[in-house]
Design a protein around this motif. Structure first.
Motif, mmCIF file in Angstrom:
data_model
loop_
_atom_site.group_PDB
_atom_site.id
_atom_site.type_symbol
_atom_site.label_atom_id
_atom_site.label_comp_id
_atom_site.label_asym_id
_atom_site.label_seq_id
_atom_site.Cartn_x
_atom_site.Cartn_y
_atom_site.Cartn_z
ATOM 1 N N LYS A 17 -6.461 4.408 7.768
ATOM 2 C CA LYS A 17 -6.930 3.480 6.728
ATOM 3 C C LYS A 17 -5.761 2.845 5.981
ATOM 4 O O LYS A 17 -5.839 1.697 5.542
ATOM 5 N N GLU A 18 -4.650 3.571 5.858
ATOM 6 C CA GLU A 18 -3.461 3.019 5.190
ATOM 7 C C GLU A 18 -2.766 1.988 6.070
ATOM 8 O O GLU A 18 -2.264 0.973 5.571
ATOM 9 N N ILE A 24 -3.761 -5.720 6.445
ATOM 10 C CA ILE A 24 -4.623 -6.724 5.808
ATOM 11 C C ILE A 24 -3.911 -7.384 4.635
ATOM 12 O O ILE A 24 -3.956 -8.605 4.479
ATOM 13 N N ARG A 25 -3.220 -6.598 3.824
ATOM 14 C CA ARG A 25 -2.455 -7.168 2.705
ATOM 15 C C ARG A 25 -1.393 -8.154 3.190
ATOM 16 O O ARG A 25 -1.201 -9.215 2.602
ATOM 17 N N LEU A 26 -0.706 -7.793 4.249
ATOM 18 C CA LEU A 26 0.336 -8.664 4.785
ATOM 19 C C LEU A 26 -0.250 -9.936 5.391
ATOM 20 O O LEU A 26 0.315 -11.023 5.246
ATOM 21 N N GLN A 27 -1.400 -9.812 6.043
ATOM 22 C CA GLN A 27 -2.070 -10.989 6.607
ATOM 23 C C GLN A 27 -2.544 -11.926 5.500
ATOM 24 O O GLN A 27 -2.302 -13.134 5.564
ATOM 25 N N LEU A 35 4.582 -8.594 8.640
ATOM 26 C CA LEU A 35 3.499 -8.166 9.523
ATOM 27 C C LEU A 35 4.054 -7.831 10.910
ATOM 28 O O LEU A 35 3.693 -6.811 11.497
ATOM 29 N N ALA A 36 4.972 -8.658 11.417
ATOM 30 C CA ALA A 36 5.601 -8.386 12.713
ATOM 31 C C ALA A 36 6.408 -7.096 12.643
ATOM 32 O O ALA A 36 6.328 -6.246 13.540
ATOM 33 N N LEU A 37 7.174 -6.933 11.566
ATOM 34 C CA LEU A 37 7.993 -5.743 11.378
ATOM 35 C C LEU A 37 7.128 -4.487 11.301
ATOM 36 O O LEU A 37 7.397 -3.486 11.975
ATOM 37 N N PHE A 38 6.074 -4.536 10.505
ATOM 38 C CA PHE A 38 5.194 -3.383 10.339
ATOM 39 C C PHE A 38 4.532 -2.998 11.664
ATOM 40 O O PHE A 38 4.582 -1.834 12.087
ATOM 41 N N TRP A 130 5.608 -1.744 0.605
ATOM 42 C CA TRP A 130 4.292 -1.651 1.248
ATOM 43 C C TRP A 130 3.499 -0.466 0.720
ATOM 44 O O TRP A 130 2.332 -0.596 0.387
ATOM 45 N N VAL A 131 4.124 0.707 0.662
ATOM 46 C CA VAL A 131 3.390 1.898 0.227
ATOM 47 C C VAL A 131 3.085 1.840 -1.270
ATOM 48 O O VAL A 131 2.042 2.322 -1.707
ATOM 49 N N LEU A 132 3.960 1.222 -2.029
ATOM 50 C CA LEU A 132 3.741 1.057 -3.462
ATOM 51 C C LEU A 132 2.504 0.201 -3.730
ATOM 52 O O LEU A 132 1.712 0.490 -4.628
ATOM 53 N N GLN A 133 2.307 -0.830 -2.912
ATOM 54 C CA GLN A 133 1.130 -1.693 -3.058
ATOM 55 C C GLN A 133 -0.173 -0.944 -2.813
ATOM 56 O O GLN A 133 -1.217 -1.339 -3.304
ATOM 57 N N LEU A 134 -0.095 0.141 -2.054
ATOM 58 C CA LEU A 134 -1.290 0.955 -1.803
ATOM 59 C C LEU A 134 -1.494 2.008 -2.886
ATOM 60 O O LEU A 134 -2.457 2.757 -2.846
#
Length: 196
Positions: A17-18, A24-27, A35-38, A130-134
């Protein structure tokens, strides 16, 4: 623990789910490079140093994205092969096109002239954001989180240690066992399923 010191030890892998929440956030934010990097980081299971060294030619042949890639690991000097799933191929292809990258270019070039590609430190900052945004604690996650994520998901689904060992490019099965931390996880799981 002293203030300002980072936690040392294995970084937590992302849950399914993470993974999707970050994608989705990056899109939504149209973060093409991120998004490519992730997606490629999760698919490839590469160490940060190897991921940052990727060139366009490593993942793209002419105009078409490869479904698999083979690279030589810096740490072990051993080859490791990885799959590139459809979401990663789409994201990486869009990034290459958007950035007008050529075959010999680094896949994730740096904006700083002194460095030809993103540094592992910059990559770590990106992962932290990225993880901070979650709403997750960034001290529990890092670039190795992305290396461990798919390997952990594959192990949990298949229980095939040998396959995970090959995918990570480990020379010893014991390294894979330690890396996944599965002895403890499996022991706890068995204990929970056993009635006294």
């Amino acid at each position: 623990m002293e203030q300002g010191k980072a936690l040392v030890g294995q970084k937590t892998p992302l849950k399914l789910k993470e993974i999707w929440a970050i994608r989705i956030r990056l899109q939504i934010a149209s973060r093409c490079r991120d998004l490519a990097l992730f997606n490629l980081a999760v698919d490839s299971k590469l160490r940060a140093c190897d991921l940052m060294q990727l060139r366009v030619r490593d993942v793209c042949h002419g105009q078409s994205m490869a479904s698999r890639a083979l690279i030589l690991q810096q740490k072990t000097s051993r080859p490791v092969q990885f799959e590139i799933t459809e979401p990663a191929r789409t994201a990486v292809s869009a990034w290459i096109s958007h950035s007008k990258l050529k075959a010999e270019d680094y896949l994730f070039p740096s904006r700083i002239h002194a460095s030809p590609h993103l540094s592992t430190r910059q990559y770590a900052r990106i992962v932290g954001s990225w993880v901070l945004q979650l709403g997750l604690d960034p001290s529990n996650y890092g670039t190795h989180t992305l290396r461990r994520t798919k390997a952990t998901l594959i192990y949990r689904r298949t229980k095939n240690l040998r396959a995970v060992q090959l995918l990570l490019g480990h020379t010893k099965l014991e390294s894979t066992v330690r890396y996944l931390g599965i002895e403890v996880d499996d022991a706890l799981e068995m204990a929970e399923q056993t009635e006294a």
